[in-house]
Design a protein around this motif. Structure first.
Motif, PDB file in Angstrom:
ATOM      1  N   ILE A 104       0.650  -0.626   0.251  1.00 31.74           N
ATOM      2  CA  ILE A 104       0.419  -0.498   0.107  1.00 31.74           C
ATOM      3  C   ILE A 104       0.509   1.539   0.042  1.00 31.74           C
ATOM      4  CG2 ILE A 104      -0.475   0.166   2.722  1.00 31.74           C
ATOM      5  CD1 ILE A 104      -3.189   1.811   1.948  1.00 31.74           C
ATOM      6  N   CYS A 105       1.269   2.568  -1.200  1.00 34.56           N
ATOM      7  CA  CYS A 105       0.801   3.105  -0.909  1.00 34.56           C
ATOM      8  C   CYS A 105       0.022   4.580  -0.799  1.00 34.56           C
ATOM      9  CB  CYS A 105       2.253   3.304  -2.660  1.00 34.56           C
ATOM     10  SG  CYS A 105       1.330   3.947  -3.939  1.00 34.56           S
ATOM     11  N   PHE A 106       1.228   5.792  -0.410  1.00 36.97           N
ATOM     12  CA  PHE A 106       0.269   6.831   0.193  1.00 36.97           C
ATOM     13  C   PHE A 106       1.250   8.493  -0.948  1.00 36.97           C
ATOM     14  CE2 PHE A 106      -0.733   3.619   4.073  1.00 36.97           C
ATOM     15  CZ  PHE A 106      -1.701   4.450   3.712  1.00 36.97           C
ATOM     16  N   VAL A 107       0.648   8.454  -1.415  1.00 45.09           N
ATOM     17  CA  VAL A 107       0.748   9.522  -2.776  1.00 45.09           C
ATOM     18  C   VAL A 107       0.485  11.306  -1.896  1.00 45.09           C
ATOM     19  CG1 VAL A 107       1.153  11.017  -4.814  1.00 45.09           C
ATOM     20  CG2 VAL A 107       1.315   8.349  -4.419  1.00 45.09           C
ATOM     21  N   THR A 108       1.058  11.932  -1.376  1.00 44.75           N
ATOM     22  CA  THR A 108       0.395  12.527  -0.845  1.00 44.75           C
ATOM     23  C   THR A 108       1.066  14.806  -1.565  1.00 44.75           C
ATOM     24  OG1 THR A 108       3.053  13.742   0.461  1.00 44.75           O
ATOM     25  CG2 THR A 108       0.488  12.371   1.689  1.00 44.75           C
ATOM     26  N   GLY A 109      -0.040  15.537  -2.106  1.00 42.67           N
ATOM     27  CA  GLY A 109      -0.119  16.860  -2.498  1.00 42.67           C
ATOM     28  C   GLY A 109      -0.752  18.034  -2.210  1.00 42.67           C
ATOM     29  N   VAL A 110       0.311  19.133  -2.224  1.00 44.20           N
ATOM     30  CA  VAL A 110      -0.848  20.353  -2.714  1.00 44.20           C
ATOM     31  C   VAL A 110      -1.907  20.303  -2.304  1.00 44.20           C
ATOM     32  CG1 VAL A 110       1.320  21.160  -1.391  1.00 44.20           C
ATOM     33  CG2 VAL A 110       0.647  21.408  -4.008  1.00 44.20           C
ATOM     34  N   PRO A 111      -2.992  21.102  -3.140  1.00 40.74           N
ATOM     35  CA  PRO A 111      -4.110  21.225  -3.619  1.00 40.74           C
ATOM     36  C   PRO A 111      -3.573  20.787  -5.016  1.00 40.74           C
ATOM     37  CG  PRO A 111      -4.347  21.547  -1.478  1.00 40.74           C
ATOM     38  CD  PRO A 111      -2.539  21.847  -1.533  1.00 40.74           C
ATOM     39  N   GLY A 112      -4.180  21.166  -5.427  1.00 38.00           N
ATOM     40  CA  GLY A 112      -3.678  21.230  -7.180  1.00 38.00           C
ATOM     41  C   GLY A 112      -2.955  20.442  -7.934  1.00 38.00           C
ATOM     42  N   ALA A 113      -1.741  20.061  -6.809  1.00 39.32           N
ATOM     43  CA  ALA A 113      -0.270  19.342  -7.659  1.00 39.32           C
ATOM     44  C   ALA A 113      -0.402  18.008  -8.600  1.00 39.32           C
ATOM     45  CB  ALA A 113      -0.052  18.301  -6.421  1.00 39.32           C
ATOM     46  N   GLY A 114      -1.664  17.860  -8.696  1.00 36.96           N
ATOM     47  CA  GLY A 114      -1.639  16.214  -9.962  1.00 36.96           C
ATOM     48  C   GLY A 114      -1.948  14.991  -9.349  1.00 36.96           C
ATOM     49  N   LYS A 115      -2.539  14.954  -7.699  1.00 38.43           N
ATOM     50  CA  LYS A 115      -2.770  13.207  -7.534  1.00 38.43           C
ATOM     51  C   LYS A 115      -3.612  12.891  -7.725  1.00 38.43           C
ATOM     52  CE  LYS A 115      -4.099  15.780  -3.038  1.00 38.43           C
ATOM     53  NZ  LYS A 115      -3.609  17.012  -3.126  1.00 38.43           N
ATOM     54  N   THR A 116      -4.712  13.706  -8.556  1.00 35.29           N
ATOM     55  CA  THR A 116      -5.864  13.091  -9.541  1.00 35.29           C
ATOM     56  C   THR A 116      -5.405  11.907 -10.617  1.00 35.29           C
ATOM     57  OG1 THR A 116      -7.567  13.767  -8.102  1.00 35.29           O
ATOM     58  CG2 THR A 116      -8.223  12.451  -9.956  1.00 35.29           C
ATOM     59  N   LEU A 117      -4.404  13.684 -11.351  1.00 33.19           N
ATOM     60  CA  LEU A 117      -3.822  13.173 -12.674  1.00 33.19           C
ATOM     61  C   LEU A 117      -3.304  11.251 -12.278  1.00 33.19           C
ATOM     62  CD1 LEU A 117      -3.083  13.740 -15.349  1.00 33.19           C
ATOM     63  CD2 LEU A 117      -1.339  15.866 -14.618  1.00 33.19           C
ATOM     64  N   VAL A 118      -1.700  11.828 -11.266  1.00 33.44           N
ATOM     65  CA  VAL A 118      -0.752  10.168 -11.201  1.00 33.44           C
ATOM     66  C   VAL A 118      -1.769   9.556 -10.970  1.00 33.44           C
ATOM     67  CG1 VAL A 118       0.079   9.020  -9.785  1.00 33.44           C
ATOM     68  CG2 VAL A 118       0.587  11.781  -9.863  1.00 33.44           C
ATOM     69  N   GLY A 119      -3.217   9.194  -9.909  1.00 34.81           N
ATOM     70  CA  GLY A 119      -3.915   7.447 -10.373  1.00 34.81           C
ATOM     71  C   GLY A 119      -4.449   7.858 -11.603  1.00 34.81           C
ATOM     72  N   LEU A 120      -5.035   8.536 -11.870  1.00 31.85           N
ATOM     73  CA  LEU A 120      -5.391   7.987 -13.801  1.00 31.85           C
ATOM     74  C   LEU A 120      -4.198   7.582 -14.851  1.00 31.85           C
ATOM     75  CD1 LEU A 120      -8.165  11.139 -14.064  1.00 31.85           C
ATOM     76  CD2 LEU A 120      -8.493   8.948 -13.466  1.00 31.85           C
ATOM     77  N   ASP A 121      -3.479   7.625 -14.703  1.00 33.21           N
ATOM     78  CA  ASP A 121      -2.139   7.276 -14.747  1.00 33.21           C
ATOM     79  C   ASP A 121      -1.991   6.239 -14.596  1.00 33.21           C
ATOM     80  OD1 ASP A 121      -0.294   7.954 -17.258  1.00 33.21           O
ATOM     81  OD2 ASP A 121       1.317   7.759 -15.758  1.00 33.21           O
ATOM     82  N   VAL A 122      -1.962   5.826 -13.719  1.00 33.47           N
ATOM     83  CA  VAL A 122      -1.422   4.391 -13.214  1.00 33.47           C
ATOM     84  C   VAL A 122      -2.745   3.976 -13.235  1.00 33.47           C
ATOM     85  CG1 VAL A 122      -1.284   3.061 -11.375  1.00 33.47           C
ATOM     86  CG2 VAL A 122       0.140   5.755 -11.719  1.00 33.47           C
ATOM     87  N   ALA A 123      -3.774   4.677 -13.717  1.00 31.84           N
ATOM     88  CA  ALA A 123      -5.224   3.254 -13.982  1.00 31.84           C
ATOM     89  C   ALA A 123      -4.983   2.851 -15.484  1.00 31.84           C
ATOM     90  CB  ALA A 123      -6.521   4.010 -13.354  1.00 31.84           C
ATOM     91  N   THR A 124      -4.559   3.857 -16.088  1.00 32.56           N
ATOM     92  CA  THR A 124      -4.881   3.740 -17.479  1.00 32.56           C
ATOM     93  C   THR A 124      -3.710   2.831 -18.169  1.00 32.56           C
ATOM     94  OG1 THR A 124      -3.324   5.613 -18.290  1.00 32.56           O
ATOM     95  CG2 THR A 124      -5.847   5.564 -18.152  1.00 32.56           C
TER      96      THR A 124
END
Length: 675
Positions: free
Chosen positions: A254-274
């Motif tokens: 299990i890994c935990f990715v943190t980030g400031v608002p708008g840093a691209g956390k969701t973008l990382v998640g979508l990239d990994v999912a695709t």
């Protein structure tokens, strides 16, 4: 102009250099080149079959430009110039006397349609904002129609960033317009080759990013590549490597990715999912979110785009079928949870990405929900515990990716990231844990649990799992830090940050909602989206025609165009922190009610109950209210206006004392006022 292909680098015929255009040449080289050779180069560069309509359109453009460029002097001609972030191509770019002309042709068009005007303006703004060698250039967006004559409405060069308003012209007067502009003054000489090779540093909206990733583009193609944002691709690759390692050695992580608002956390998640979307193998993955509006908006956006893409390629697919395909990629976390309840076998996915993992429910809320909605009395697992247990059913390997926003718990019963860690520590000790190095920060409220895990050889800390630079506000990356300082009452630090970014990121305030509406409409150009947002507890804004109890459909609000009264453009319906978390707009109006008030002793937290405001005493509810404003104040990509109403002396629920302290506090930071 017709179907748009993904970005493709092609050979420049005259200088043998790579360019983003299908065809690029000096003006003299273009004029000397046979028309059929130009057309052949365009056809060869296209990744789609070139039909008669497209071929005829290119022929008209080539003949038109060959007839008017000769007297305009040296320059460069680029046909079908790729705009990576938008996934589209500009019909023609002309580089003349140090200026950039963006030409969009509407072959056979007899009038100037709003959508076409916005498209042309968007192209110019995209170059200005994201193409490094266009930042300091004058850019003229020009919409050309070929089915009418005698039309010329010249755009004015009014904006500080030197992007003109669109010029609307019929083909017969295009040469006249170019001579008018070039005859006044030339800009500093431009190295045309350097302009073409300039770095493209896009900052897509989450909707644009999801669409591009769903088309199988990589995060490297759609995200900024400058030093400040280079860790976005690095973080995505780090997560991907952890997945591959878990598969190769058959372990669970299990890994935990943190980030400031708008840093691209969701973008990382979508990239990994695709990346891991092979349903026929054990690399199948799914992106999950408890943010219902985000899931609905992304699902609808991807479905609409799929229908459009299929139509462009001559195929038909219904939106319903397109939505079903998207749901294999993006799901509401509650659907995944419910399936896990019904089916005790291992899930088909070995990889799950949980966005906004800090919002997962604690034990009390999960148990209450299970009893009331599912008829399961005595359920004894928090949502993180149950979700991990579903992946733990795999006998070989599994990976959970938690995307974590600090200080963004906004609802009762949200467990925070500490619950995930505590569950792993006490219930799943065989799992490997990969932590962002920033997870010890106070905004994540996980320090005690991490300290208890110290010395565990299965626990790893990694700098690459933190995204420290906001990409949402591409004009000013420090806006999220500014908002944190404002809410933490750090006046001097907030004022210093404001002075740093105010010139590039307009942030103003007013006492009038109508003034804010006018300001938003003045700022936005092209299809730039704007809207009003408010706290879900802002119950005394009704006199300003703002009622948070009136439900808003986030899909219509975020995706529909300015012709639709349900869209954000109309500035009638407002969105709350629950509808906008994880999303963004170009320009945002935040209307600040009396639920969070600044007084000499600091922030006061209130809830409107019945016919009066009541103090909020519980620490967790105070935190949720503060975090609601943190979400609202970090939604803007390009600029923001904050409205703090005057109040009404004769209304005890809106007395000016409820609002004046907040306005004075924002004044003390130095925020500019508009009327």
């Amino acid at each position: 102009m017709l179907g748009r292909a993904p970005e493709r680098l092609t050979w420049r015929p005259t200088a043998m250099k790579l360019t983003r255009a299908y065809y690029a040449s000096s003006v003299s080289g273009f004029l000397a080149c046979d028309e059929d050779r130009v057309l052949g180069a365009l056809t060869a560069a296209s990744e789609f079959a070139v039909d008669v309509l497209q071929r005829n359109a290119w022929q008209q453009e080539i003949r038109l430009l060959r007839g008017l460029l000769s007297p305009l002097g040296p320059g460069e001609v680029l046909f079908e110039f790729v705009v990576p972030r938008l996934g589209k191509r500009i019909d023609t770019v002309l580089l003349l006397r140090g200026m950039v002309f963006v030409l969009e042709f509407k072959t056979g068009g007899t009038d100037f349609q709003r959508a076409d005007i916005e498209q042309t303006w968007d192209y110019a703004l995209d170059l200005k904002n994201f193409h490094a060698t266009s930042h300091h250039r004058v850019i003229w967006p020009v919409l050309v129609i070929t089915g009418a004559k005698g039309r010329l409405q010249r755009g004015q060069l009014r904006s500080a960033d030197r992007v003109a308003d669109p010029t609307l012209v019929s083909a017969d007067r295009l040469g006249e317009f170019l001579q008018q502009v070039l005859g006044v003054a030339a800009e500093e000489a431009m190295d045309d080759a350097a302009w073409q090779s300039g770095r493209y540093l896009p900052t897509p909206t989450i909707i644009e990013a999801a669409t591009s990733l769903y088309r199988r583009h990589s995060v490297k193609e759609i995200a900024r590549h400058d030093a400040g944002a280079k860790n976005l691709a690095r973080t995505s690759e780090k997560v991907a490597s952890l997945i591959r390692h878990a598969r190769d050695v058959s372990c669970k992580s299990i890994c935990f990715v943190t980030g400031v608002p708008g840093a691209g956390k969701t973008l990382v998640g979508l990239d990994v999912a695709t990346r891991f979307q092979d349903a026929a193998s054990d690399l199948h993955s799914v992106y999950l979110s408890g943010n219902g509006p985000l899931v609905a908006i992304l699902t609808e956006a991807l479905a609409r785009d799929r229908v459009l893409q299929e139509r462009r390629e001559g195929r038909k697919v219904t939106k319903g079928i397109a939505r079903q395909a998207v749901k294999a990629f993006i799901q509401a976390v509650h659907h995944f949870r419910d399936e896990g309840l019904k089916d005790p076998s291992q899930p088909p996915e070995h990889v799950t990405i949980f966005d906004e993992a800090q919002r997962a429910w604690n034990l009390a809320k999960t148990a209450d929900f299970m009893q009331r909605k599912k008829g399961r009395v005595g359920f004894r697992q928090s949502e993180p515990d149950f979700l991990i247990s579903c992946l733990d059913r795999h006998r070989d390997w599994a990976v959970i990716v938690c995307l974590v926003g600090g200080g963004q718990e906004i609802n009762t019963g949200e467990a925070g990231i500490g619950e995930w860690l505590e569950v792993v520590r006490t219930t799943y000790p065989e799992w490997h844990v990969h932590l962002s190095s920033q997870l010890m920060g106070s905004e994540y409220a996980a320090g005690d649990t991490i300290a208890a895990m110290a010395g565990n050889p299965r626990v790893h800390i990694d700098d690459d799992l933190h995204l420290g630079v906001s990409m949402r506000s591409f004009r000013a990356e420090h806006v999220s830090d500014f908002v944190k300082r404002v809410l933490d009452l750090e006046v001097d630090a907030a004022a210093s940050l404001y002075r740093e970014f105010a010139a590039n990121f307009p942030l103003v305030m007013t006492r009038s909602v109508d003034s804010a509406r006018r300001w938003l409409r003045r700022q936005a150009r092209g299809s730039e989206r704007y809207g009003l947002v408010v706290s879900s507890q802002a119950l005394r804004l009704k006199p300003h025609a703002i009622d948070v109890r009136t439900p808003v459909d986030p899909v219509n609000w975020f995706l529909n165009d300015r012709e639709d009264v349900r869209s954000s453009y109309y500035l009638e319906d407002v969105a709350t922190e629950f509808q906008v978390q994880g999303l963004e707009l170009d320009w945002v109006g935040v209307v600040w009610d009396a639920d969070l008030r600044h007084q000499p002793a600091g922030w006061q937290h209130h809830a409107f109950v019945g016919d009066r405001w009541q103090h909020i005493h519980k620490p967790d509810r105070r935190l949720y209210l503060k975090n609601a404003y943190r979400v609202l104040l970090t939604r803007a990509r390009q600029g923001m206006v904050i409205v703090v109403p005057h109040g009404e002396p004769e209304d005890p629920t809106r007395t000016p004392a409820f609002y004046d302290g907040t306005y004075s506090y924002l004044q003390s930071i130095g925020i500019r006022e508009v009327t």
